[in-house]
Design an enzyme around this catalytic site. Structure first.
Site, PDB file in Angstrom:
ATOM      1  N   GLY A 224       0.825  -1.207   0.000  1.00 31.78           N
ATOM      2  CA  GLY A 224       0.000   0.000   0.000  1.00 31.78           C
ATOM      3  C   GLY A 224       0.854   1.250   0.000  1.00 31.78           C
ATOM      4  CG  HIS A 289      -4.140   5.513   9.653  1.00 29.76           C
ATOM      5  ND1 HIS A 289      -4.056   6.864   9.925  1.00 29.76           N
ATOM      6  CD2 HIS A 289      -3.894   5.401   8.324  1.00 29.76           C
ATOM      7  CE1 HIS A 289      -3.775   7.530   8.826  1.00 29.76           C
ATOM      8  NE2 HIS A 289      -3.665   6.666   7.837  1.00 29.76           N
TER       9      HIS A 289
END
Length: 381
Positions: A224, A289
């Site tokens: 990512g 997160h």
């Protein structure tokens, strides 16, 4: 009063980052304690206008122009530079001066101050523009969403404030695919705010962990990783460490990835099985997160299945204190809630999720205490 201000300025000049932030907090608390009800209305009620005015200033190139000038500039000069109507500029700049964004030195004459110079920075323009264009409508939708859901903590990433605000049934990251302008602001902000001096690379023992590394195996997989700034920093600092360096993200990010020599840019959805097996480091910065606990477990489980006994997962995230969280981190927490039904987490909360998937948190390495940024070393038990 001037003596007090001089003492504060001297204190600020000699303060480290933590002390500087504490001084700002203390000064805000003093200012708030002096407010009457009308002051409080104006402080909260017109915040949207401040952000809109700053975004307009970006569009005009206003802050860069004023900051680059050797001295004060007139409304007439700004009008010539920007093509904007002088009457509008006079009113607009008066407002910006009243909020501290520029300094008014005479009638229709303005100069740069510290905030103007901050607003001229690329990171500020990207960050405020991302907040205004993408996050702002979510903030506006928070009260109605929470009222509708009876103030329950969101846990479904497909039914969040984001979907209500943007009238979409898509996840926020899928929505970006159809909104390239907003995606550019997001990518630019994520890139510009990652200062190399404030990096996990300053605290983690990479050299020690990669001694005698087998270069036929991948050494670093950035899961990512956006457009690849972390991969570029890794290669720049450790060009001699053998083994493939791999960037993974969704196709719309990989399409804009940096062409860093020695980095393989590959499209991958981290909620699918991890295709790179046996790497030394599986690194993710500010990724988890963005997701609620149940999705974090899936992501970590996918990486776990690809790990070798000597593999390490490195999670670069905020690790919040149990009390006294600062306003920036608390705002990020509610932003994650509204966009993704996620959250910023304490070490205890991270540890619970990590252990739930059969992994072990070995050590947490803080590298930016002011914003609680840390890298967590996670391994097979």
């Amino acid at each position: 009063m001037e003596t007090v201000l001089a003492s504060i300025r001297q204190l600020a000049a000699n303060a480290n980052e933590a002390a500087r932030r504490q001084l700002i907090t203390t000064l805000h608390e003093i200012a708030y304690s002096l407010e009457d009800a009308n002051d409080t209305v104006h402080r909260y009620g017109y915040l949207h206008l401040q952000t809109a005015a700053v975004k307009t200033g970006f569009d005009l190139g206003l802050f860069r122009f004023i900051s680059a000038s050797e001295g004060p500039v007139t409304v007439s000069q700004i009008a010539d530079k920007t093509g904007a109507d002088p009457l509008f500029l006079s009113r607009f700049l008066s407002y910006l001066a009243s909020t501290g964004a520029v300094k008014e030195v005479a009638k229709d004459e303005f100069a740069a101050n510290n905030v103007t110079k901050n607003l001229a920075e690329k990171v500020t323009e990207a960050g405020v523009s991302h907040c205004f264009e993408t996050i702002g409508p979510q903030y506006q939708a928070i009260p109605a969403f929470l009222k509708k859901t009876n103030y329950k903590n969101p846990s479904d990433e497909m039914h969040t404030v984001f979907q209500d605000a943007w009238k979409t049934d898509k996840h926020a990251f899928a929505w970006f695919t159809d909104h390239p302008g907003q995606l550019d602001y997001f990518n630019d902000y994520m890139a510009f705010r990652r200062e190399p001096a404030l990096s996990w690379l300053t605290v983690y023992p990479v050299e020690q962990e990669t001694q005698n590394w087998d270069g036929t195996r991948p050494v670093y997989v950035n899961v990512g990783g956006g457009i690849g700034h972390q991969c570029a920093q890794f290669k720049e600092k450790y060009p001699h460490i053998p083994g493939p360096v791999i960037l993974q993200d969704l196709p719309h990010s990989i399409a804009k990835a940096l062409p860093t020599p020695g980095v393989e840019n590959t499209a991958h959805n981290f909620f699918e099985p991890q295709p790179v097996r046996g790497a030394k480091f599986y690194f993710a910065r500010g990724v988890l997160h963005n997701h609620p606990d149940h999705k974090v477990r899936v992501l970590l489980g996918n990486i776990k299945s690809a790990m070798a006994p000597d593999s390490v997962i490195l999670l670069d995230e905020m690790v919040l204190p149990e009390t006294g969280v600062n306003s920036y981190a608390a705002a990020m927490d509610l932003t994650m809630m509204s966009a993704f039904a996620s959250m910023e987490r304490s070490e205890a909360q991270w540890r619970t999720i990590i252990e739930d998937v059969g992994l072990k948190l070995v050590k947490t390495y803080p590298y930016n205490p002011v914003s609680y940024e840390s890298v967590m070393d996670i391994r097979l038990p």
